[in-house]
Design an enzyme around this catalytic site. Sequence first.
Site, PDB file in Angstrom:
ATOM      1  N   SER A 134      38.288  46.213  43.548  1.00 24.52           N
ATOM      2  CA  SER A 134      38.245  45.398  42.333  1.00 24.52           C
ATOM      3  C   SER A 134      36.841  45.232  41.763  1.00 24.52           C
ATOM      4  O   SER A 134      36.694  44.891  40.595  1.00 24.52           O
ATOM      5  CB  SER A 134      38.850  44.021  42.592  1.00 24.52           C
ATOM      6  N   LYS A 185      34.209  38.379  43.748  1.00 25.59           N
ATOM      7  CA  LYS A 185      34.405  38.559  42.299  1.00 25.59           C
ATOM      8  C   LYS A 185      33.129  38.168  41.561  1.00 25.59           C
ATOM      9  O   LYS A 185      32.199  37.623  42.144  1.00 25.59           O
ATOM     10  CB  LYS A 185      35.557  37.674  41.772  1.00 25.59           C
TER      11      LYS A 185
END
Length: 179
Positions: free
Chosen positions: A37, A78
Site C-alpha cells: 500500500s 500509512k
Amino acid sequence: MVVGYVLSAVAAVLSAVVLGLVARHRLGFVTVVESESMAPTLTPGRLLPVRRPRASRPVRRGDIVVVRSAELGRVIVKRVIGLPGEHVDVAADEVRVNGERLSEPYVVRRGGRSGGFDVPDGHLLLLGDNRARSSDSRSWRQPCLPVGALRGIVLLKPRPPLATPPDRGPRSGGRARGG
C-alpha cells in the site's frame, strides 16, 4: 567463583533487557512493511526505524506513521493526509485539503475510491501512497483514526520515486574523457 560469574552474567542480561524495553517504550522501535500500500515509497519487507510520538513535535501532513487500527485488528503503515479540523476531498487524480490541491510527488499509482472527509478533532486521515492498491481511510468504516492509535512516526524520509529516469545526456560505451 563460578557462582559470581553466573550472577554477573544474569545481571548483565537482565539489565540489557530492561534497557531495551525502556528504549522501545520511550524512544522508538523497528517495524516491517507488510503490504504494497505504500509502494514504491516503501516496499514489503523493508525495516523502518520509528520514533515514539512526542508533544514537542506533533504529527504533520506527509509524515509516514505507524498506527494500530482497531478496525483492521493490526498495526499498519500509512501517510498522514488530513489533520484535525480539515476537510479532505480525494479524487482519482488529486487530493484537495480545504479546497487546495495537495502536491503528492510520492504517489505514482493513483486510483481507488474517491470521497470527501471531515477530519474530527483528535483524529487523522491516512492514505497509502499506492492509491490503486491501498486499504486506507477511503475504505474503512471509520475513516479517521484517533491520534491515540498512533504508535510512532517513521524516521526515514524516503525520497519520492522518479516517474521517469533523469536525463543523463548521450550515452557512450566508454569512459568519459576528462580535461
